[in-house]
Design a protein around this motif. Structure first.
Motif, PDB file in Angstrom:
ATOM      1  N   LEU A  96      80.036  10.300   4.796  1.00  0.00           N
ATOM      2  CA  LEU A  96      79.564   9.069   4.163  1.00  0.00           C
ATOM      3  C   LEU A  96      78.275   9.245   3.379  1.00  0.00           C
ATOM      4  O   LEU A  96      77.897   8.364   2.605  1.00  0.00           O
ATOM      5  N   PRO A 120      73.644   6.648   5.295  1.00  0.00           N
ATOM      6  CA  PRO A 120      73.827   5.190   5.261  1.00  0.00           C
ATOM      7  C   PRO A 120      72.496   4.470   5.145  1.00  0.00           C
ATOM      8  O   PRO A 120      71.423   5.079   5.312  1.00  0.00           O
ATOM      9  N   PRO A 157      75.739   1.546   2.818  1.00  0.00           N
ATOM     10  CA  PRO A 157      76.634   1.309   3.949  1.00  0.00           C
ATOM     11  C   PRO A 157      75.888   1.289   5.278  1.00  0.00           C
ATOM     12  O   PRO A 157      74.805   1.862   5.403  1.00  0.00           O
ATOM     13  N   VAL A 188      76.400   1.873   9.530  1.00  0.00           N
ATOM     14  CA  VAL A 188      77.231   2.433  10.592  1.00  0.00           C
ATOM     15  C   VAL A 188      76.802   1.837  11.927  1.00  0.00           C
ATOM     16  O   VAL A 188      75.616   1.855  12.267  1.00  0.00           O
TER      17      VAL A 188
END
Length: 409
Positions: free
Chosen positions: A234, A237, A369, A371
């Motif tokens: 990813l 984040p 993003p 998590v």
């Protein structure tokens, strides 16, 4: 600019020694692992943990590259872990599950014993093997004990688990299936008994032995792999929300991202949010009072896995250095988060839903993003067998069948 990496094909550990978190200039050899914190900087009121240092200039250039055929689990990250003397069970490599709108769940229930504790016990049981111990001893009422028992069995070591009378029956059966000796004792008696077993039998302690949490020197290193996996899949984040008891997972995730920054692979560490039961919250109290660690009274909560009366300095470091916050979540908030996870297809322990509960409490983030780590399976809850369960239905009673189908969530 000179690359911080060296071309290497070896996957051997690059660990070089241990150093105090209380004073990083205080250093120790890698062996033996310090299981009671730093003997130099510790005081009567707080024991400072130690951490493992590495030869970062020798990290393989391709360690974080994505390519077919990569080893799974801790083997992939072996250069940045203490020596893996104990065999693994395929720990790590857990999925990131999207809940939409930039929110991801890191589902740690996919580990071999269905919790994040497998990441730490692969490393601590390896320390026991490296130290030549015949067995390990752990104080735990759930995930940690089950995981330690599994890895000890895999390594051919004896295992003693000091639980409590409130250990869920399913977890007790889980422990005994691995051949562990399970000794339920009053909670306050667990740590004195653990120390006595260490002294008398020479067993290696794989859980905390001090009054303020320090934990095993090598343990949080296993949790770093969670940060590595998030980064590879990813990137960095905006924030990570984590269920928090003693703060070892929190620290491991912080250190993993901090290493990525030091290696020039990431430009920042995400903000880390500790999510403790509102019934206690020693980390939140330590940060509020600006002390290294503290003790609190714990009220009634079903989140037994993270209902800790004491905290540790590791958690303070992680929240402070990441620019995050310590959140307190209620049982009702965790229950709502657990239900949300279930509706998305993930069965989580109540404690495991604390990260999502903290995120929902704080509200949306707009800097990338997010998590939320879900630490363990719903199998571990104390109320697993509570209630009446499903009631048989007469297949010819269509009115009742229709009623049930229509009232399903």
């Amino acid at each position: 600019m000179t690359s911080p990496f060296a071309p290497m094909t070896s996957r051997e550990s690059l660990a070089t020694g241990q150093r105090s978190l209380g004073d990083p200039s205080v250093r120790f050899p890698l062996w033996p692992p310090l299981t009671a914190g730093c003997p130099v900087t510790g005081t009567g009121s707080v024991s400072y943990p130690v951490e493992v240092d590495y030869a970062y200039d020798k990290v393989p250039a391709d360690l974080f590259a994505t390519a077919p055929g990569r080893p799974r689990g801790h083997e992939r990250w072996a250069p940045l872990l203490p020596p893996l003397h104990a065999p693994g069970l395929g720990e790590g490599g857990t999925p990131l599950v999207s809940l939409g709108d930039g929110l991801w769940i890191k589902d740690e229930s996919r580990n071999p014993t269905w919790s994040h504790k497998d990441r730490i016990n692969r490393v601590t049981v390896s320390a026991a093997v490296g130290a030549g111990a015949e067995g390990v001893v752990v104080a735990s009422s759930g995930n940690h004990g089950a995981s330690a028992a599994a890895y000890a069995a895999r390594a051919g070591l004896r295992c003693v688990v000091l639980g409590s009378a409130g250990t869920p029956p399913a977890v007790d059966a889980f422990l005994r299936a691995y051949g562990a000796v399970v000794l339920p004792v009053p909670v306050d008696a667990r740590w004195p008994l653990l120390r006595r077993i260490v002294e008398r039998f020479g067993y290696h302690p794989v859980s905390n032995v001090t009054s303020m949490h320090t934990g095993h020197a090598f343990g949080p290193e296993g949790y770093k792999t969670l940060a590595y996996e998030i980064f590879v899949e990813l990137g960095v984040p905006g924030a990570v929300f984590l269920p928090t008891g003693y703060g070892e997972l929190l620290f491991g995730v912080w250190k993993g991202f901090a290493e990525l920054v030091a290696l020039g692979l990431a430009d920042r560490v995400p903000r880390l949010y500790s999510c403790e039961p509102a019934a206690g919250g020693p980390l939140a109290a330590a940060l509020r009072d600006e002390v290294p660690a503290t003790r609190v009274s714990v009220g009634s909560t079903a989140a037994y896995a993270i209902a800790s009366p004491v905290g540790g300095y590791r958690g303070v470091v992680a929240v402070r250095e990441s620019g995050g916050r310590a959140l307190l979540v209620s049982d009702a908030e965790m229950e709502a988060a657990r239900s949300e996870l279930a509706r998305a297809g993930t069965w989580a322990e109540l404690s495991a839903a604390a990260g999502l509960a903290g995120f929902r409490q704080l509200g949306p983030h707009d800097d990338g993003p997010v998590v939320c780590v879900s630490t363990s399976s719903g199998f571990k809850d104390r109320d697993l067998l509570a209630g009446d369960g499903s009631v048989e239905v007469d297949p010819e009673d269509w009115a009742e069948v229709e009623r049930r189908v229509r009232t399903a969530r």
